[in-house]
Scaffold this active site. Structure first.
Site, PDB file in Angstrom:
ATOM      1  CE  LYS A 213      -3.870   2.311   2.132  1.00  0.00           C
ATOM      2  NZ  LYS A 213      -3.349   3.571   1.747  1.00  0.00           N
ATOM      3  NE  ARG A 368     -15.250   2.655   3.017  1.00  0.00           N
ATOM      4  CZ  ARG A 368     -14.273   3.568   2.593  1.00  0.00           C
ATOM      5  NH1 ARG A 368     -12.985   3.040   2.741  1.00  0.00           N
ATOM      6  NH2 ARG A 368     -14.283   4.843   2.476  1.00  0.00           N
ATOM      7  CE  LYS A 374      -8.541   2.068   4.704  1.00  0.00           C
ATOM      8  NZ  LYS A 374      -8.542   3.604   4.222  1.00  0.00           N
TER       9      LYS A 374
END
Length: 509
Positions: A213, A368, A374
């Site tokens: 990320k 989402r 994440k």
């Protein structure tokens, strides 16, 4: 349709917390609109006029409201309001400020008192009706008698809820279902949920691609032949700011493509520079010395073939084929130990953490869900600045201590779509950020006391925290622990801030 009818509908929506009641009130309004009124009305309802930026700020609007006597009888129509906003948006060049001021005054003077307040909220992006786009999409489906899934998908692919509403309400079901990807027209990006560890994320996704990320700015890049367009996560066109990205994408072995990724600045050793440096360069209107490097993690279209509904495994294969050197690092695994190793490697490389993506999931534009998760070792949340206190000592004369709010989309702790204060911080603010916010916040001031400037809730800031604790001081029942500023998020609108519900979820963890 009279604007008064729109105001009445928004009052009804604001007055209830029931999602079904909101949908019913909005659907009843939508079926009464003329075709040419649909797109303007949708823009007004979500506080995003279809004309985009109008050159009208809070101070200018307050000045007009103070001098324009309201009309006694409602005569202003949605069409007339839309035409006036069109003229405001078109004003440019010498004398445009005076022209815009006269136009705004004439518009506000034609409105009743409650219509004036509605216009101000719509123009300044401060609609707090709880009519967030998801609720409005359901209302469009109800009014048009179309499946909600069809409306949502079309809105995601068009990137324009107003255009989708008009198609749903005036077109055929086949025309709505035929909406697809168009190279050059941005689509809403897929979003990620959060987890405390890579192993925990893997429990949600199953076999997954565990990817670094990056601490950069989200970009969506469209190419048709030599024509390349770069869009932000909010679908703004920033092609002119990123010539280096355009050049790289032009060199890929493909004719038509839509890529999803990040861009960030690198140091001489190839490590990521601080996020603030990336955003400073990303927000510049002209190219600067700092170069931004693109990294891609998904591909939505390749040479006439839409990939949205294909599994991530297939999309990654195509991404490797056409953009291998610019692909974000990651590994496909179902082993928690491997996922944790990739997470440690990402942190060692200076990245934020990892994103764990279900390998067989499609690309869910604008959503989402549980397919992307994440993981960041330090909790970071995107919050909204509600106010700022004047500093003391070496910070005397500078706005310093930030009041931070989390989004409350469902109105659990206040007005739906409003913001709930969760803490304050002055930590992490550099001298540059202090100077910036001292100049910026008075421009969006709503009121002030002796020590505090209260501002429009439009500025998103990324905050790192060690967790939250229960608190009776704030209405949401939680307060941030050891909050510090990482940087301002010019690429994010306040509607994408993290929620009070997400912060309260940390209490359970």
């Amino acid at each position: 349709m009279l604007l008064d009818e729109l105001v009445t509908a928004t009052d009804a929506v604001t007055a209830t917390r029931s999602r079904l009641a909101k949908v019913d009130a909005l659907a009843a309004l939508l079926v009464r609109l003329e075709p040419d009124e649909i797109e303007p009305a949708i823009g007004l309802l979500v506080g995003k006029p279809r004309q985009g930026r109008l050159g009208v700020g809070w101070r200018g609007m307050q000045s007009v409201l103070a001098t324009a006597e309201p009309a006694e009888v409602a005569t202003l129509t949605v069409a007339a309001l839309d035409a006036a906003l069109e003229r405001l948006a078109a004003a440019s060049g010498t004398g445009s400020n005076l022209e815009r001021g006269r136009e705004l005054h004439d518009l506000v003077a034609a409105a009743t008192a409650r219509e004036q307040q509605f216009i101000a909220r719509a123009v300044l992006g401060e609609m707090r009706t709880g009519a967030l786009e998801g609720v409005l999409a359901d209302a469009i489906a109800s009014a048009a008698d179309r499946p909600a899934a069809s409306v949502r998908r079309a809105a995601m692919l068009q990137g324009d809820l107003g255009a989708t509403a008009r198609l749903a309400l005036t077109g055929t079901p086949d025309e709505l279902d035929a909406v697809g990807l168009v190279v050059g027209r941005p689509v809403q990006p897929m979003l990620a949920a959060t987890a405390s560890s890579a192993a925990a994320a893997l429990e949600v996704t199953g076999e997954a691609s565990v990817e670094h990320k990056l601490d950069g700015a989200r970009i969506q890049v469209h190419r048709r032949g030599d024509d390349v367009r770069v869009f932000t996560r909010t679908l703004a066109d920033v092609t002119h700011r990123l010539p280096e990205v355009v050049e790289i994408v032009r060199g890929l072995p493909v004719h038509d493509v839509i890529l999803d990724g990040e861009t960030l600045a690198l140091d001489d050793g190839g490590a990521p520079r601080p996020f603030q440096e990336t955003m400073s360069r990303f927000g510049a209107e002209v190219a600067r010395e700092t170069l931004l490097h693109p990294w891609f993690f998904d591909v939505l279209h390749v040479d006439g073939r839409d990939l949205l509904d294909e599994p991530l495994r297939a999309r990654l294969g195509e991404l490797e084929r056409i953009a291998g050197p610019y692909r974000i690092r990651g590994e496909v695994t179902a082993d928690p130990a491997v996922a944790e190793r990739v997470s440690r490697e990402a942190l060692a490389a200076g990245q934020e953490g990892v994103v764990v993506k279900a390998i067989d999931a499609p690309y869910a534009a604008g959503r989402r869900g549980r397919s992307w998760v994440k993981v960041k070792p330090v909790h970071t949340y995107d919050l909204v600045v509600l106010a700022c206190e004047w500093g003391s000592g070496r910070r005397t004369g500078l706005l310093s201590n930030l009041h931070l709010g989390a989004l409350d989309p469902v109105g659990e702790f206040g007005p739906p779509g409003g913001f709930v204060m969760v803490g304050k911080t002055f930590k992490g603010l550099t001298d540059e950020l202090l100077r910036w916010q001292t100049e910026r916040f008075p421009q969006i001031e709503t009121r002030r006391t002796a020590g505090t400037v209260f501002v429009e809730p439009v500025t998103v800031v990324e905050i790192a925290i060690d967790g939250v604790q229960r608190s009776s001081r704030y209405p949401g029942g939680v307060a941030l622990r050891f909050a510090r500023v990482k940087g301002y998020r010019d690429d994010k609108p306040p509607a994408e801030a993290d929620t009070i519900q997400a912060l309260r979820g940390l209490l359970r963890e």
